[in-house]
Design a protein around this motif. Structure first.
Motif, mmCIF file in Angstrom:
data_model
loop_
_atom_site.group_PDB
_atom_site.id
_atom_site.type_symbol
_atom_site.label_atom_id
_atom_site.label_comp_id
_atom_site.label_asym_id
_atom_site.label_seq_id
_atom_site.Cartn_x
_atom_site.Cartn_y
_atom_site.Cartn_z
ATOM 1 N N VAL A 119 1.017 -1.122 0.001
ATOM 2 C CA VAL A 119 -0.086 -0.063 0.147
ATOM 3 C C VAL A 119 1.009 1.090 -0.122
ATOM 4 O O VAL A 119 0.742 2.340 -0.818
ATOM 5 N N ARG A 120 1.816 1.440 0.853
ATOM 6 C CA ARG A 120 2.632 2.466 0.793
ATOM 7 C C ARG A 120 3.372 2.531 -0.321
ATOM 8 O O ARG A 120 3.514 3.575 -1.031
ATOM 9 N N HIS A 164 -5.334 1.858 2.657
ATOM 10 C CA HIS A 164 -5.344 0.292 3.166
ATOM 11 C C HIS A 164 -6.754 0.052 3.521
ATOM 12 O O HIS A 164 -7.151 -1.007 3.091
ATOM 13 N N GLU A 165 -7.441 1.142 4.213
ATOM 14 C CA GLU A 165 -8.683 0.781 4.770
ATOM 15 C C GLU A 165 -9.724 0.399 3.654
ATOM 16 O O GLU A 165 -10.719 -0.738 3.484
ATOM 17 N N LYS A 168 -8.847 -2.725 1.984
ATOM 18 C CA LYS A 168 -9.368 -4.062 2.639
ATOM 19 C C LYS A 168 -10.712 -4.315 2.640
ATOM 20 O O LYS A 168 -11.330 -5.590 2.910
ATOM 21 N N ALA A 169 -11.534 -3.110 2.316
ATOM 22 C CA ALA A 169 -13.086 -3.156 2.451
ATOM 23 C C ALA A 169 -13.526 -4.117 0.908
ATOM 24 O O ALA A 169 -14.222 -5.076 1.185
ATOM 25 N N VAL A 170 -12.519 -4.151 -0.017
ATOM 26 C CA VAL A 170 -12.675 -4.750 -1.115
ATOM 27 C C VAL A 170 -12.332 -6.013 -0.993
ATOM 28 O O VAL A 170 -12.616 -7.156 -1.517
ATOM 29 N N GLU A 171 -11.045 -6.146 -0.493
ATOM 30 C CA GLU A 171 -10.238 -7.312 -0.366
ATOM 31 C C GLU A 171 -11.041 -8.364 0.521
ATOM 32 O O GLU A 171 -11.004 -9.628 0.236
ATOM 33 N N ARG A 172 -11.343 -8.074 1.602
ATOM 34 C CA ARG A 172 -12.362 -9.088 2.390
ATOM 35 C C ARG A 172 -13.225 -9.724 1.768
ATOM 36 O O ARG A 172 -13.394 -11.189 1.622
ATOM 37 N N GLY A 173 -14.131 -9.103 0.760
ATOM 38 C CA GLY A 173 -15.083 -9.700 -0.248
ATOM 39 C C GLY A 173 -14.283 -10.558 -1.124
ATOM 40 O O GLY A 173 -15.021 -11.827 -1.409
#
Ligand code: GRF
Length: 201
Positions: A119-120, A164-165, A168-173
């Motif tokens: 992400v960084r 990153h947040e 992560k909202a997309v990544e979890r799905g």
């Protein structure tokens, strides 16, 4: 399908899998959670869900190879069909890779920005679109065959945490959907191509 999930941190991807697995139709259940360190929220999530957990610290072993073997043995106790690295911050060694299929998730669009700071690195590069990748782990760093990816826009003013947040909202799905399909339909790997669904013929 029996899943062992490996974590090193907050475990929000683990939590998404725990929530999904509560549905009978999901086709997978988490039989154990493994971590490389104590005192992380990921382990607390396992405890709250009544899922057995274990910790294998690299520092408790005289060599990396002996940690790899210890980790493989702990995983084997739970007889998983699939090991899922969900924010596990160690490279998976040959003793685990040779014994189980291993899935990993990464918060960037591989092959761009592999490694511990995807992400960084994307933010520093100035990309306008990044995303997340679900792939099979191999012996390299985020180099395994890609199964699924999803793009996420970078907003002006994003910092590593806000970006990153959003990822992560997309990544979890993406992870929940991919793990569920693999558990229900199986998969085949030909070279760098992973096909979900029972092998034809
Ligand atoms: C995820 O974005 C994962 O891809 C990366 O670290 C994050 C872990 O988040 N390696 P969590 O521990 O699942 O909340």
């Amino acid at each position: 399908a029996r899943l062992v999930v490996l974590v090193s941190g907050s475990g929000t991807n683990l939590q998404a899998l725990l929530d999904a697995a509560a549905d009978e139709g999901y086709g997978a259940r988490i039989v154990a959670v493994g971590a490389d360190r104590d005192g992380i929220e990921g382990l607390a999530r396992a405890e709250r869900a009544g899922v057995p957990a274990f910790v294998e610290r690299l520092g408790d072993h005289p060599s990396r190879d002996e940690w790899d073997r210890a980790l493989a043995a702990r995983i084997a106790e739970h007889k998983p069909d699939l090991v899922v690295c969900a924010g596990f911050m160690k490279i998976i060694g040959e003793p685990v890779l040779s014994a189980f299929p291993v899935l990993n998730t990464h918060p960037a669009l591989l092959p761009s920005f592999p490694g511990a700071h995807g992400v960084r690195d994307a933010l520093a590069y100035g990309v306008r679109v990044t995303g997340c990748t679900v792939m099979l782990a191999d012996a390299g760093v985020d180099t395994g065959p890609i199964i699924a990816q999803e793009a996420v826009r970078v907003y002006d003013g994003d910092d590593e945490q806000t970006l990153h947040e959003r990822i992560k909202a997309v990544e979890r799905g993406l992870l929940v959907d991919t793990v569920g399909r693999m558990a229900r339909e199986g998969w085949t790997v030909t070279g760098r191509t992973v096909r979900l669904g029972r092998a034809a013929g």
